[in-house]
Design a protein around this motif. Structure first.
Motif, PDB file in Angstrom:
ATOM      1  N   GLN A   3      24.650 138.360  40.487  1.00  0.00           N
ATOM      2  CA  GLN A   3      24.862 139.215  39.337  1.00  0.00           C
ATOM      3  C   GLN A   3      26.125 138.816  38.573  1.00  0.00           C
ATOM      4  OE1 GLN A   3      22.805 141.522  38.187  1.00  0.00           O
ATOM      5  NE2 GLN A   3      21.330 140.977  39.785  1.00  0.00           N
ATOM      6  N   MET A   4      27.029 138.053  39.223  1.00  0.00           N
ATOM      7  CA  MET A   4      28.272 137.649  38.566  1.00  0.00           C
ATOM      8  C   MET A   4      28.014 136.654  37.446  1.00  0.00           C
ATOM      9  SD  MET A   4      30.875 137.286  41.791  1.00  0.00           S
ATOM     10  CE  MET A   4      32.211 136.837  40.689  1.00  0.00           C
ATOM     11  N   ASP A   5      26.856 135.990  37.475  1.00  0.00           N
ATOM     12  CA  ASP A   5      26.556 135.003  36.442  1.00  0.00           C
ATOM     13  C   ASP A   5      26.312 135.657  35.090  1.00  0.00           C
ATOM     14  OD1 ASP A   5      24.625 132.959  38.727  1.00  0.00           O
ATOM     15  OD2 ASP A   5      26.770 132.974  38.306  1.00  0.00           O
ATOM     16  N   LEU A   6      25.923 136.929  35.096  1.00  0.00           N
ATOM     17  CA  LEU A   6      25.572 137.617  33.864  1.00  0.00           C
ATOM     18  C   LEU A   6      26.232 138.988  33.869  1.00  0.00           C
ATOM     19  CD1 LEU A   6      23.776 136.992  31.380  1.00  0.00           C
ATOM     20  CD2 LEU A   6      21.976 138.314  32.486  1.00  0.00           C
ATOM     21  N   PRO A   7      27.039 139.314  32.864  1.00  0.00           N
ATOM     22  CA  PRO A   7      27.687 140.637  32.845  1.00  0.00           C
ATOM     23  C   PRO A   7      26.657 141.750  32.710  1.00  0.00           C
ATOM     24  CG  PRO A   7      28.032 139.467  30.770  1.00  0.00           C
ATOM     25  CD  PRO A   7      27.420 138.485  31.720  1.00  0.00           C
ATOM     26  N   PRO A   8      26.917 142.906  33.320  1.00  0.00           N
ATOM     27  CA  PRO A   8      25.920 144.007  33.294  1.00  0.00           C
ATOM     28  C   PRO A   8      25.682 144.560  31.901  1.00  0.00           C
ATOM     29  CG  PRO A   8      28.012 144.736  34.235  1.00  0.00           C
ATOM     30  CD  PRO A   8      28.108 143.248  34.096  1.00  0.00           C
ATOM     31  N   TYR A   9      26.627 144.345  30.979  1.00  0.00           N
ATOM     32  CA  TYR A   9      26.484 144.892  29.629  1.00  0.00           C
ATOM     33  C   TYR A   9      25.854 143.884  28.666  1.00  0.00           C
ATOM     34  CZ  TYR A   9      30.868 142.282  29.398  1.00  0.00           C
ATOM     35  OH  TYR A   9      31.823 141.307  29.512  1.00  0.00           O
ATOM     36  N   ALA A  10      25.313 142.771  29.180  1.00  0.00           N
ATOM     37  CA  ALA A  10      24.724 141.748  28.321  1.00  0.00           C
ATOM     38  C   ALA A  10      23.515 142.293  27.574  1.00  0.00           C
ATOM     39  CB  ALA A  10      24.317 140.530  29.145  1.00  0.00           C
ATOM     40  N   THR A  11      23.378 141.872  26.330  1.00  0.00           N
ATOM     41  CA  THR A  11      22.248 142.308  25.518  1.00  0.00           C
ATOM     42  C   THR A  11      20.991 141.523  25.899  1.00  0.00           C
ATOM     43  OG1 THR A  11      22.720 140.694  23.782  1.00  0.00           O
ATOM     44  CG2 THR A  11      23.813 142.832  23.624  1.00  0.00           C
ATOM     45  N   THR A  12      19.865 141.940  25.377  1.00  0.00           N
ATOM     46  CA  THR A  12      18.604 141.254  25.668  1.00  0.00           C
ATOM     47  C   THR A  12      18.649 139.802  25.181  1.00  0.00           C
ATOM     48  OG1 THR A  12      17.399 143.337  25.460  1.00  0.00           O
ATOM     49  CG2 THR A  12      16.111 141.302  25.324  1.00  0.00           C
ATOM     50  N   GLY A  13      19.208 139.589  23.994  1.00  0.00           N
ATOM     51  CA  GLY A  13      19.322 138.235  23.481  1.00  0.00           C
ATOM     52  C   GLY A  13      20.205 137.357  24.350  1.00  0.00           C
ATOM     53  N   GLN A  14      21.315 137.921  24.842  1.00  0.00           N
ATOM     54  CA  GLN A  14      22.200 137.163  25.720  1.00  0.00           C
ATOM     55  C   GLN A  14      21.511 136.819  27.031  1.00  0.00           C
ATOM     56  OE1 GLN A  14      25.509 139.913  25.816  1.00  0.00           O
ATOM     57  NE2 GLN A  14      26.693 138.671  24.374  1.00  0.00           N
ATOM     58  N   LYS A  15      20.725 137.739  27.562  1.00  0.00           N
ATOM     59  CA  LYS A  15      19.995 137.469  28.803  1.00  0.00           C
ATOM     60  C   LYS A  15      18.964 136.361  28.601  1.00  0.00           C
ATOM     61  CE  LYS A  15      20.490 142.140  30.714  1.00  0.00           C
ATOM     62  NZ  LYS A  15      19.778 143.365  31.148  1.00  0.00           N
ATOM     63  N   ILE A  16      18.261 136.430  27.467  1.00  0.00           N
ATOM     64  CA  ILE A  16      17.254 135.396  27.184  1.00  0.00           C
ATOM     65  C   ILE A  16      17.924 134.029  27.077  1.00  0.00           C
ATOM     66  CG2 ILE A  16      15.611 134.551  25.470  1.00  0.00           C
ATOM     67  CD1 ILE A  16      14.949 137.469  24.830  1.00  0.00           C
ATOM     68  N   TRP A  17      19.033 133.965  26.333  1.00  0.00           N
ATOM     69  CA  TRP A  17      19.726 132.682  26.185  1.00  0.00           C
ATOM     70  C   TRP A  17      20.288 132.215  27.527  1.00  0.00           C
ATOM     71  CZ3 TRP A  17      20.315 128.238  24.350  1.00  0.00           C
ATOM     72  CH2 TRP A  17      21.487 127.498  24.560  1.00  0.00           C
ATOM     73  N   HIS A  18      20.766 133.145  28.337  1.00  0.00           N
ATOM     74  CA  HIS A  18      21.327 132.790  29.647  1.00  0.00           C
ATOM     75  C   HIS A  18      20.288 132.075  30.495  1.00  0.00           C
ATOM     76  CE1 HIS A  18      23.845 133.256  33.249  1.00  0.00           C
ATOM     77  NE2 HIS A  18      22.740 133.616  33.881  1.00  0.00           N
ATOM     78  N   TYR A  19      19.110 132.662  30.613  1.00  0.00           N
ATOM     79  CA  TYR A  19      18.076 132.042  31.451  1.00  0.00           C
ATOM     80  C   TYR A  19      17.472 130.812  30.775  1.00  0.00           C
ATOM     81  CZ  TYR A  19      18.458 136.274  34.233  1.00  0.00           C
ATOM     82  OH  TYR A  19      18.943 137.285  35.021  1.00  0.00           O
ATOM     83  N   THR A  20      17.384 130.832  29.444  1.00  0.00           N
ATOM     84  CA  THR A  20      16.897 129.654  28.736  1.00  0.00           C
ATOM     85  C   THR A  20      17.821 128.467  28.949  1.00  0.00           C
ATOM     86  OG1 THR A  20      15.890 131.053  27.034  1.00  0.00           O
ATOM     87  CG2 THR A  20      16.227 128.727  26.497  1.00  0.00           C
TER      88      THR A  20
END
Length: 286
Positions: A3-20
């Motif tokens: 979970q440290m790789d992605l902050p809990p307050y990340a938006t949907t767009g940030q999550k998509i870009w993170h995994y992309t």
């Protein structure tokens, strides 16, 4: 993935870009590693083909053999090329480490004039296209009688390896405490003693890392040796290049596999030394 790789307050767009981003990195890694994954099993082919035979695809032991490795270790042409590489690469590495370390230490001094210009010139072999450097070395060596000699090839490979040594040693010197050399001088140590007793132990990981890069550069180099060498200085990469042009032999795959294993071992050593260097400088290895 933690979970440290992605902050809990990340938006949907940030999550998509993170995994992309991770998917893109994985695809790039696969693109780079795929040729190696193909070459290694093909080097064990029992037939004289560059393709997977039905027996290999069925994992039939009859489809696999060490015949190409035996050919490499028994063929006089391959053995001569191997010994040439073994003679040239260590000598070029020694020159690269000696001259590159001295240059890095000298250029790390603030009082040296035109430091940036000198640094740019010394690392230019990494920037200039290799074919241009090779052609220039050929014409220069032809005039001074070094073309077609072992010493000429060693000097050429040393010139290609020096930039790697300068860069790694300079990076190590960034965290070096200059007060240590001043303290040694105050205690009566001369500059040579100070370098070998105080400075060298702390920058040694960077020196060794640069030496390993210089060794890999010399051991795998083919363009320059084609220009400045002769048949007597035919190295392993040159022999592989000749084999691809004149006779397609699967022994080339066996040699390529051996070189890949050597490169992986050396790069693993470089990473271990990098972490050790960071620990010596009080940094957290990343």
């Amino acid at each position: 993935m933690s979970q440290m790789d992605l902050p809990p307050y990340a938006t949907t767009g940030q999550k998509i870009w993170h995994y992309t981003f991770y998917v893109i990195c994985g695809l790039i890694f696969f693109f780079l590693i795929a040729p190696i994954l193909v070459i290694i099993p093909l080097s064990f082919n029992a037939e004289d083909f560059f393709t997977f035979t039905p027996e290999m695809l069925a994992f039939d032991p009859e489809g696999y053999s060490l015949k190409h490795y035996r050919d490499f270790f028994t063929n006089p042409d391959w053995q001569q090329a191997m010994w040439n590489s073994i003679k040239i690469a260590p000598a070029a590495t020694f020159l690269s480490v000696s001259l590159g370390t001295l240059a890095a230490v000298g250029l790390s001094q603030d009082h040296v004039p035109f430091r940036r210009a000198i640094m740019a010139i010394l690392i230019s072999p990494m920037i200039v296209p290799l074919i241009i450097s090779a052609a220039g070395m050929y014409f220069f060596y032809s005039r001074i009688g070094l073309q077609g000699t072992y010493f000429g090839v060693v000097l050429a490979h040393a010139a290609l390896g020096i930039p790697f040594v300068i860069i790694t040693v300079t990076a190590t010197l960034v965290g070096f405490d200059r007060s240590l050399t001043r303290a040694a001088a105050n205690l009566g140590a001369n500059p040579v003693t100070t370098f070998f007793k105080v400075q060298m132990p702390l920058i040694l990981p960077g020196v060794i890392s640069g030496g390993l890069f210089a060794f890999i550069t010399s051991f795998d180099e083919v363009v320059v040796v084609l220009f400045v060498g002769s048949a007597n200085q035919q190295t392993l990469p040159w022999q592989m290049f000749t084999g691809l042009r004149e006779q397609i032999s699967p022994t080339i795959l066996a040699v390529a596999t051996i070189l890949v294993v050597i490169s992986i071992a050396l790069l693993t050593t470089v990473e271990i030394l990098r972490r050790r260097s960071e620990r010596l400088r009080g940094m957290t290895p990343g």
